[in-house]
Design a protein around this motif. Structure first.
Motif, PDB file in Angstrom:
ATOM      1  N   GLN A 264      -8.719   0.563   6.886  1.00  0.00           N
ATOM      2  CA  GLN A 264      -7.502   0.730   6.081  1.00  0.00           C
ATOM      3  C   GLN A 264      -6.840  -0.626   5.846  1.00  0.00           C
ATOM      4  O   GLN A 264      -7.103  -1.578   6.591  1.00  0.00           O
TER       5      GLN A 264
ATOM      6  N   GLU B  56      -4.020  -1.378   6.724  1.00  0.00           N
ATOM      7  CA  GLU B  56      -3.294  -1.726   7.951  1.00  0.00           C
ATOM      8  C   GLU B  56      -4.209  -2.203   9.071  1.00  0.00           C
ATOM      9  O   GLU B  56      -3.753  -2.891   9.984  1.00  0.00           O
TER      10      GLU B  56
ATOM     11  N   THR C 229       0.849  -1.179   0.000  1.00  0.00           N
ATOM     12  CA  THR C 229       0.000   0.000   0.000  1.00  0.00           C
ATOM     13  C   THR C 229       0.888   1.233   0.000  1.00  0.00           C
ATOM     14  O   THR C 229       2.077   1.156   0.316  1.00  0.00           O
TER      15      THR C 229
ATOM     16  N   ARG D  63      -7.385  12.417   4.631  1.00  0.00           N
ATOM     17  CA  ARG D  63      -6.004  12.232   5.077  1.00  0.00           C
ATOM     18  C   ARG D  63      -5.354  13.548   5.502  1.00  0.00           C
ATOM     19  O   ARG D  63      -5.634  14.598   4.922  1.00  0.00           O
TER      20      ARG D  63
ATOM     21  N   ARG E 149      -5.582   4.204  -3.211  1.00  0.00           N
ATOM     22  CA  ARG E 149      -4.723   4.963  -2.313  1.00  0.00           C
ATOM     23  C   ARG E 149      -3.379   5.210  -2.980  1.00  0.00           C
ATOM     24  O   ARG E 149      -2.699   4.269  -3.372  1.00  0.00           O
TER      25      ARG E 149
ATOM     26  N   PRO F  65     -14.830   9.043   1.961  1.00  0.00           N
ATOM     27  CA  PRO F  65     -16.069   9.559   2.553  1.00  0.00           C
ATOM     28  C   PRO F  65     -17.195   9.533   1.525  1.00  0.00           C
ATOM     29  O   PRO F  65     -16.962   9.725   0.329  1.00  0.00           O
TER      30      PRO F  65
ATOM     31  N   ASN G 279      -6.535   9.952  -2.516  1.00  0.00           N
ATOM     32  CA  ASN G 279      -7.469   8.875  -2.756  1.00  0.00           C
ATOM     33  C   ASN G 279      -8.197   9.157  -4.071  1.00  0.00           C
ATOM     34  O   ASN G 279      -9.040  10.034  -4.152  1.00  0.00           O
TER      35      ASN G 279
ATOM     36  N   ILE H  84     -15.417  11.120   8.956  1.00  0.00           N
ATOM     37  CA  ILE H  84     -14.032  11.107   8.473  1.00  0.00           C
ATOM     38  C   ILE H  84     -13.826  12.282   7.528  1.00  0.00           C
ATOM     39  O   ILE H  84     -14.598  12.466   6.581  1.00  0.00           O
TER      40      ILE H  84
ATOM     41  N   THR I 260      -3.911   6.882  12.458  1.00  0.00           N
ATOM     42  CA  THR I 260      -4.547   6.441  11.206  1.00  0.00           C
ATOM     43  C   THR I 260      -4.116   7.255   9.992  1.00  0.00           C
ATOM     44  O   THR I 260      -4.244   6.794   8.862  1.00  0.00           O
TER      45      THR I 260
ATOM     46  N   GLY J 149     -13.911   3.060   1.309  1.00  0.00           N
ATOM     47  CA  GLY J 149     -12.766   3.597   0.568  1.00  0.00           C
ATOM     48  C   GLY J 149     -12.577   5.083   0.640  1.00  0.00           C
ATOM     49  O   GLY J 149     -11.472   5.576   0.464  1.00  0.00           O
TER      50      GLY J 149
HETATM   51  O1  PRX Z   1      -8.469   7.913   4.171  1.00  0.00           O
HETATM   52  C1  PRX Z   1      -9.157   6.753   4.550  1.00  0.00           C
HETATM   53  C2  PRX Z   1      -9.891   6.189   3.343  1.00  0.00           C
HETATM   54  O2  PRX Z   1      -9.020   5.238   2.769  1.00  0.00           O
HETATM   55  C3  PRX Z   1      -7.826   5.117   3.539  1.00  0.00           C
HETATM   56  C4  PRX Z   1      -7.362   3.682   3.555  1.00  0.00           C
HETATM   57  O3  PRX Z   1      -7.070   3.272   2.244  1.00  0.00           O
HETATM   58  P1  PRX Z   1      -6.758   1.742   1.934  1.00  0.00           P
HETATM   59  O4  PRX Z   1      -5.734   1.262   2.882  1.00  0.00           O
HETATM   60  O5  PRX Z   1      -6.456   1.649   0.491  1.00  0.00           O
HETATM   61  O6  PRX Z   1      -8.091   1.007   2.270  1.00  0.00           O
HETATM   62  C5  PRX Z   1      -9.254   1.324   1.572  1.00  0.00           C
HETATM   63  C6  PRX Z   1     -10.340   0.333   1.906  1.00  0.00           C
HETATM   64  C7  PRX Z   1     -10.513   0.069   3.330  1.00  0.00           C
HETATM   65  C8  PRX Z   1      -8.198   5.633   4.893  1.00  0.00           C
HETATM   66  O7  PRX Z   1      -7.069   6.063   5.625  1.00  0.00           O
HETATM   67  N1  PRX Z   1     -11.158   5.543   3.723  1.00  0.00           N
HETATM   68  C9  PRX Z   1     -11.423   4.223   3.728  1.00  0.00           C
HETATM   69  N2  PRX Z   1     -12.715   3.997   4.043  1.00  0.00           N
HETATM   70  C10 PRX Z   1     -13.280   5.208   4.259  1.00  0.00           C
HETATM   71  C11 PRX Z   1     -12.288   6.193   4.060  1.00  0.00           C
HETATM   72  N3  PRX Z   1     -12.544   7.506   4.227  1.00  0.00           N
HETATM   73  C12 PRX Z   1     -13.788   7.849   4.597  1.00  0.00           C
HETATM   74  N4  PRX Z   1     -14.781   6.972   4.802  1.00  0.00           N
HETATM   75  C13 PRX Z   1     -14.589   5.643   4.624  1.00  0.00           C
HETATM   76  N5  PRX Z   1     -15.582   4.800   4.788  1.00  0.00           N
END
Ligand code: PRX
Length: 654
Positions: free
Chosen positions: A421, A423, A269, A523, A534, A395, A529, A520, A506, A393
């Motif tokens: 995420q 992680e 990632t 970042r 990401r 907001p 995003n 949320i 986070t 993924g």
């Molecule tokens: O910024 C947040 C956003 O996606 C990031 C994580 O990306 P990744 O590791 O590729 O995983 C994506 C799928 C879980 C986060 O730090 N993010 C993920 N879900 C949301 C979100 N931002 C807002 N609302 C969400 N539901």
């Protein structure tokens, strides 16, 4: 939480009445009781969940050790289990004819395919034999570069079966990016297809693997599943056909007993700096996170047909295409295509065709579909089996949330906006289906066992109470947290645990409202995003700067109506360059270094970038210039303030 604010939508009255069995949670009080137990008595809570939801061949003796401060967490210590056994065998033993996977191909005319748990066990066993036959041992990392077909799931599970660590690389990554990942993982075996099909187009997976493997001398085996039957280059001795190999191995291979903490997979990632990081997830903790959130957030039951449209190349596909639905023994839909092919109603048609009970997708797709679909287009499509709609993924704007609730679920299914995420392994903040009152635009409340904190970014102090905004952190370890970054534990510590001591950081900002609901904000670091992908600005800058004609470059994520954020590149060139040609070359450079999804939407060529006297690029000013803001704050620190006017001119004429 009796007096909820006006923007709340209660769970539809008929939701419980129409439930095909019994929901896992009886009501909001049930959630609160469990949540309190999970935070105040985490060992008791997690031990109970682990013994209830997972099958261990050797019981664990200690629920958890380690701390966030030291980044040395381990869960279910002393336990022995196999993730593939948990996802396949135990259901195949109980009900071999239940559908494990339903494959929905890119072209609906090709017809779908059902793979039962019994069949899945045989396929996965054979494939495990093939991998062993090619010398794969416990702990080796196998790279998987495949489109969304059932064989990709089989590849993942076959690795887990023999204790190999899988590293799935999204089949949209370029050969160079794939090569870097194969190399970093030191994989000797790569699994791919001859080609893939996506949205009516062909993806040349094998060709990309060939190119990537050129730089990876340790690759001894490329196992190729025949998806299209295209004529492809072949390297005798190294390349093997999946079908031919499978025939040579028995239909049952016993699963390898793994230690709870053995790594299940590696997934790359983007971080805020430098090269992508390979995140390692553990076997028991990760699998439990998947199962617990599958059960309580999505209310999954074995009879359900769960359709997650995320790709297996990202964490969403790992946890909610493969591990959560299969650990809980339901049916997972494997969709090869795109939301708009052959028409914009494809998702609805799949939901109808397979009587899906769940749909899980990303706001970027919803925004696109919202523009193109009228209610009349959906009149003759029956999606009434849908019970839960997930979003992931990025907001989700309230108006998109409401559209989703209405157009996809007819206001009968509940929406859960799931924040998490790569992680975190599994959901961190999400509504529990049928239980949590919903607020469009909010991810709602913390998941079981997740102790959240909002931290003041300046003082580093935790902001207690409601109506507070700051950076989002987690203050207690949880089982599915990533354990390390491959080859760089220091980076793991610095990225997540050394930012605020005692907390997991986070990288996102969040607001906790008067009802304790989380919103949320996005970042706070240099991660952008784009369409739910990401990306790291510094990684894209790194690719651009490699172009010999570029003097300096800055990548900025700007808001975009369709993709959430879009990549803009601002570059200054060396003297002898033609701006138009170089701009085109830069787009190609990013496509080949990372992948098409990271390509800049706009490249602005300027004389110079705004810099401080010490030569540091002032991104804050660039971001404002690109988003049309004209309040720049203090510009006196710029080495050459006239640069700003030129940039504004370039933006205006772009
Ligand atoms: O910024 C947040 C956003 O996606 C990031 C994580 O990306 P990744 O590791 O590729 O995983 C994506 C799928 C879980 C986060 O730090 N993010 C993920 N879900 C949301 C979100 N931002 C807002 N609302 C969400 N539901």
């Amino acid at each position: 939480m009796t007096d909820m604010s006006a923007d709340t939508i209660s769970v539809p009255a008929q939701w419980r009445a129409q439930h095909p069995t019994t929901p896992h949670l009886t009501g909001l009080l049930d959630y609160h009781t469990l949540y309190k137990e999970s935070i105040h008595f985490p060992s008791t809570f997690w031990a109970k969940q682990a013994r209830e939801l997972l099958s261990f061949t050797q019981d664990f003796h200690t629920t958890s050790i380690g701390s966030l401060e030291n980044g040395d967490n381990a869960w279910f210590v002393g336990g022995g289990l196999n993730a593939c056994f948990n996802c396949v065998d135990r259901h195949a033993i109980q009900d071999p004819h239940r559908a494990a996977l339903i494959y929905e191909p890119d072209d609906p005319a090709d017809g779908s395919r059902i793979i039962t748990y019994g069949e899945l066990l045989r396929h996965v066993s054979r494939l495990a034999g093939v991998l062993r036959g090619r010398g794969v041992k416990k702990g080796d990392i196998v790279t998987i570069y495949m489109p969304m077909i059932p064989e990709a799931v089989m590849a993942v599970l076959a690795c887990a079966r023999i204790g190999a660590v899988h590293s799935v690389v999204f089949a949209g990554f370029s050969a160079e990016a794939l090569g870097d990942r194969i190399q970093d993982a030191n994989s000797a075996v790569v699994i791919t297809t001859d080609e893939g099909r996506r949205g009516g187009r062909t993806i040349s997976t094998k060709r990309v693997v060939d190119e990537a493997a050129r730089e990876c001398p340790q690759v001894t085996t490329v196992l190729v599943y025949k998806r299209t039957g295209a004529d492809i280059p072949w390297m005798a001795g190294r390349d093997l056909w999946w079908d031919e190999e499978m025939k040579q191995y028995p239909a049952y291979t016993p699963p390898e007993v793994m230690d709870s903490e053995d790594y299940l997979f590696l997934l790359y990632t983007s971080g805020s700096t430098g090269k992508p990081k390979g995140v390692f997830h553990s076997t028991a903790g990760y699998l439990l996170g998947a199962a617990v959130t599958g059960k309580y957030v999505f209310d999954i039951h074995p009879q359900d047909r769960f359709f997650c449209s995320g790709d297996i190349g990202w964490i969403t596909g790992h946890t909610y295409v493969v591990y959560a639905p299969l650990a809980l023994g339901c049916t997972s839909i494997i969709f090869e295509g795109t939301p708009t092919y052959p028409s914009h109603t494809r998702f609805w048609e799949i939901v109808q065709k397979h009587a899906c009970t769940h749909f899980y997708g990303a706001p970027t797709a919803f925004r696109l579909l919202k523009r193109s679909i009228a209610k009349e287009n959906l009149q003759n499509i029956d999606t009434s089996q849908l019970r839960v709609l997930g979003s992931v993924g990025e907001p989700i704007a309230p108006e998109v949330w409401k559209w989703y609730y209405d157009f996809m679920g007819n206001e009968n299914a509940v929406v859960t906006d799931t924040y998490w995420q790569t992680e975190t392994g599994s959901h961190i903040i999400a509504a529990c289906a049928g239980v949590t009152p919903m607020k469009p635009g909010s991810a709602t409340l913390p998941c079981l066992g997740i102790d959240l904190a909002i931290i003041d970014p300046v003082t580093g102090e935790e902001l207690k109470g409601n109506q507070v905004e700051g950076v989002l952190a987690i203050k207690q370890p949880w089982p599915s947290m990533a354990r390390t970054i491959r080859g760089n534990h220091d980076r793991y510590m610095d990225s997540y645990f050394n930012v605020y001591k005692g907390y997991y950081f986070t990288g996102d900002a969040a607001f906790r409202d008067q009802d304790g609901y989380y919103w949320i904000r996005g970042r706070v670091d240099d991660v952008v995003n784009v369409s739910g992908h990401r990306l790291s600005t510094s990684e894209i800058e790194g690719a651009i700067i490699e172009h010999p004609g570029v003097a300096e470059a800055a990548i900025i994520g700007v808001p975009d109506e369709l993709t959430g954020q879009a990549i803009n590149a601002i570059v200054s060139l060396k003297n002898d360059q033609t701006p138009e040609t170089t701009a085109k070359e830069l787009v190609i450079k990013v496509r080949t270094t990372i992948g098409p999804f990271a390509a800049p939407k706009k490249v602005l060529v300027v004389r110079d970038l705004p810099k401080t006297r010490s030569g540091k690029i002032v991104r804050r000013i660039l971001r404002k210039a690109l988003t049309g803001e004209n309040e720049f704050g203090d510009t006196s620190t710029l080495a050459d303030p006239s640069v700003l006017d030129e940039i504004l001119e370039a933006v205006a004429s772009s």
